[in-house]
Design an enzyme around this catalytic site. Structure first.
Site, short mmCIF file in Angstrom:
data_model
loop_
_atom_site.label_atom_id
_atom_site.label_comp_id
_atom_site.label_asym_id
_atom_site.label_seq_id
_atom_site.Cartn_x
_atom_site.Cartn_y
_atom_site.Cartn_z
N SER A 47 0.81 -1.22 0.00
CA SER A 47 0.00 0.00 0.00
C SER A 47 0.85 1.28 0.00
CB SER A 47 -0.96 -0.05 1.18
OG SER A 47 -1.88 0.99 1.10
N ASP B 146 -2.33 6.57 -3.14
CA ASP B 146 -1.23 5.86 -2.49
C ASP B 146 -0.72 4.76 -3.44
OD1 ASP B 146 -3.54 4.30 -2.22
OD2 ASP B 146 -2.78 3.30 -0.43
N ASP C 78 -1.07 1.57 -3.95
CA ASP C 78 -1.96 0.61 -4.62
C ASP C 78 -3.30 1.24 -5.00
OD1 ASP C 78 -2.83 0.77 -1.97
OD2 ASP C 78 -3.47 -1.33 -1.91
N ASP D 223 -5.92 2.55 -3.62
CA ASP D 223 -7.26 2.38 -3.05
C ASP D 223 -7.70 3.67 -2.35
OD1 ASP D 223 -5.43 2.02 -1.00
OD2 ASP D 223 -6.39 0.22 -0.16
MG MG Z 1 -3.57 1.50 -0.09
#
Ligand code: MG
Length: 455
Positions: free
Chosen positions: A98, A240, A242, A244
């Site tokens: 992440s 960020d 990844d 999400d």
């Molecule tokens: Mg994330």
């Protein structure tokens, strides 16, 4: 029983320390055994330098366990979650850490409903891992791996959920800073397909995250702000590693943390939908309650953590959730946080309301917030919490689903034990700065007195 490897969002650690080839192989074998060595799994990864070797290790362990694997390539976490439901497969795995720094990596495990596996299943995987109760299939029953590109299918689903006509008519310009992360392959393309002029910052995939790091904190987004102003853009969005999460900036280059954007989403949603419920963790601003009251809606609280928000949405048929870290959950798309969905929805809100971003923020309720921390040995934390609860008069409203939240007439305080450090985190919010300071002083004393009494 406490979890040993799973944290708030999957398993995370430093590559070469916790995250070794042996660890990944055993953990993947444990996941396959949980599926009883049957079924199909989709896998995706963020662009970290260690991701290809970890991903190949997971795939190899799955094949030897008899699972079929579909490799989605370098994609955001929410795209893997979308793929699980779109392809009706049994599980999803994302190789990602992440927003953590480049030396970290990890695994997020997605259940067949598109949401990260719950604590019960996390414990089950850890148990199989610890006891090494893996089973592998005979040589002639190994699974096979195929590659699939689902980027356009994912983009299409988002586009169907926004008002494409009004976004196109508005002729917007948007700065996208994906921080060299997985969002680079989706958000700019998605917005362009919606007729938005896109300027990218840190828009090439690079697992060293050389641009501004992988965590979109407001102090790291000055480049995005500068370009927004210079190029007369309508807003900016940063993800960020990844993708999400989404952090937004207005047309003047001011960056807002998620507590502002989720309230914008909530207000827009409640004025456009019959189902006026909003799920958010207990740490969110009271502005969410003010908006719900204004719109005749309702706020449903959860403990801090995106899995709690997702599961509450599914269980109670709620279509919107939000986290102050920039997580937007739009249930009509999927009940998980999704940075690309958030970016498209923000363009939709600006187009439909025909207001500037800064004007929309000005219309929101105003609060002052303060954060603090106090050292406390881990062994004392639980007793300190219990002690605090006994000292609170019954006239004060108390929510104890995650730490202790005390709600006063003019503000609130949340006292939470840190899950990773020997400290208590203390959050305060009130209508005025003076009141915020007063409640903070009172709260700090409450925790200090309890620690002193029990030490
Ligand atoms: Mg994330």
């Amino acid at each position: 029983m406490d979890r040993k490897y799973f944290g708030t969002n999957g398993i995370r650690g430093i590559v070469g320390d916790l995250i070794t080839p042996l660890f990944i192989s055993k953990m993947s074998s444990a996941m396959a055994s949980m599926l009883k060595n049957k079924g199909t799994v989709v896998i995706g990864a963020d662009p970290r330098l260690s991701s290809p070797s970890i991903k190949n290790n997971v795939i190899s362990s799955f094949l030897a366990s008899g699972l079929e694997v579909i490799d989605l390539g370098v994609v955001p976490t929410p795209l893997v979650q979308f793929a699980v439901k779109h392809l009706h497969v049994n599980m999803g795995v994302v190789v990602t850490a992440s927003h953590n720094t480049p030396q970290f990596n990890g695994l997020k495990i997605i259940d067949d409903d598109g949401i990260e596996i719950d604590i019960r299943k996390q414990l089950k995987v850890e148990e199989i891992f610890e006891k090494e109760q893996f089973t592998y299939v005979p040589w002639n029953e190994n699974g096979s791996v195929t590659s699939m590109d689902l980027k356009q299918e994912y983009i299409d689903q988002i586009i169907q959920l926004v008002n494409t006509d009004s976004i196109q008519k508005k002729k917007m310009s948007v700065v996208v800073d994906s921080g060299n992360g997985a969002g680079s392959v989706i958000t700019p393309e998605l917005l362009r397909q919606l007729g938005v002029r896109v300027i990218t910052v840190n828009g090439n995939l690079d697992g060293r995250f050389p641009g501004r790091g992988s965590e979109p904190t407001p102090d790291k987004l000055s480049e995005m702000s500068k370009i927004t102003l210079q190029s007369n853009c309508d807003f900016s969005v940063a993800h960020d590693g990844d993708a999400d999460r989404a952090i937004f900036g207005d047309e003047k280059g001011t960056i807002f943390f998620g507590d502002k954007s989720i309230v914008l989403f909530e207000k827009w949603f409640m004025s456009n939908h019959e189902n006026k419920q909003f799920v958010t963790p207990v740490s969110s601003s009271s502005a969410v309650v003010d908006i719900a009251d204004e719109m005749g809606g309702k706020v449903i609280w959860t403990p801090v953590g995106c899995i709690f928000v997702s599961r509450k949405m599914i269980a109670n048929n709620i279509l919107l959730g939000g986290e102050e870290n920039g997580g937007l959950f739009y249930g009509l798309h999927q009940s998980v946080r999704d940075g690309a969905m958030a970016a498209a929805l923000m363009a939709n809100i600006l187009a439909e309301t025909n207001k500037t971003f800064s004007d929309l923020v000005l219309e929101l309720p105003k609060y002052f917030q303060k954060k603090n921390k106090l050292p406390c040995p881990n062994v004392l934390k639980k007793r300190v919490m219990d002690q605090i609860v006994t000292t609170i008069p019954e006239t004060v409203e108390l929510i104890d689903m995650d730490g202790v939240k005390l709600i006063y007439d003019e503000g609130w305080i949340l006292i939470r034990p840190s899950g990773t450090e020997p400290i208590f985190r203390i959050f305060v919010e009130a209508k005025t700065e003076k009141k915020t300071n007063e409640i903070m002083t009172k709260g700090m004393r409450l925790v200090q007195d309890a620690i002193r009494k029990l030490s």
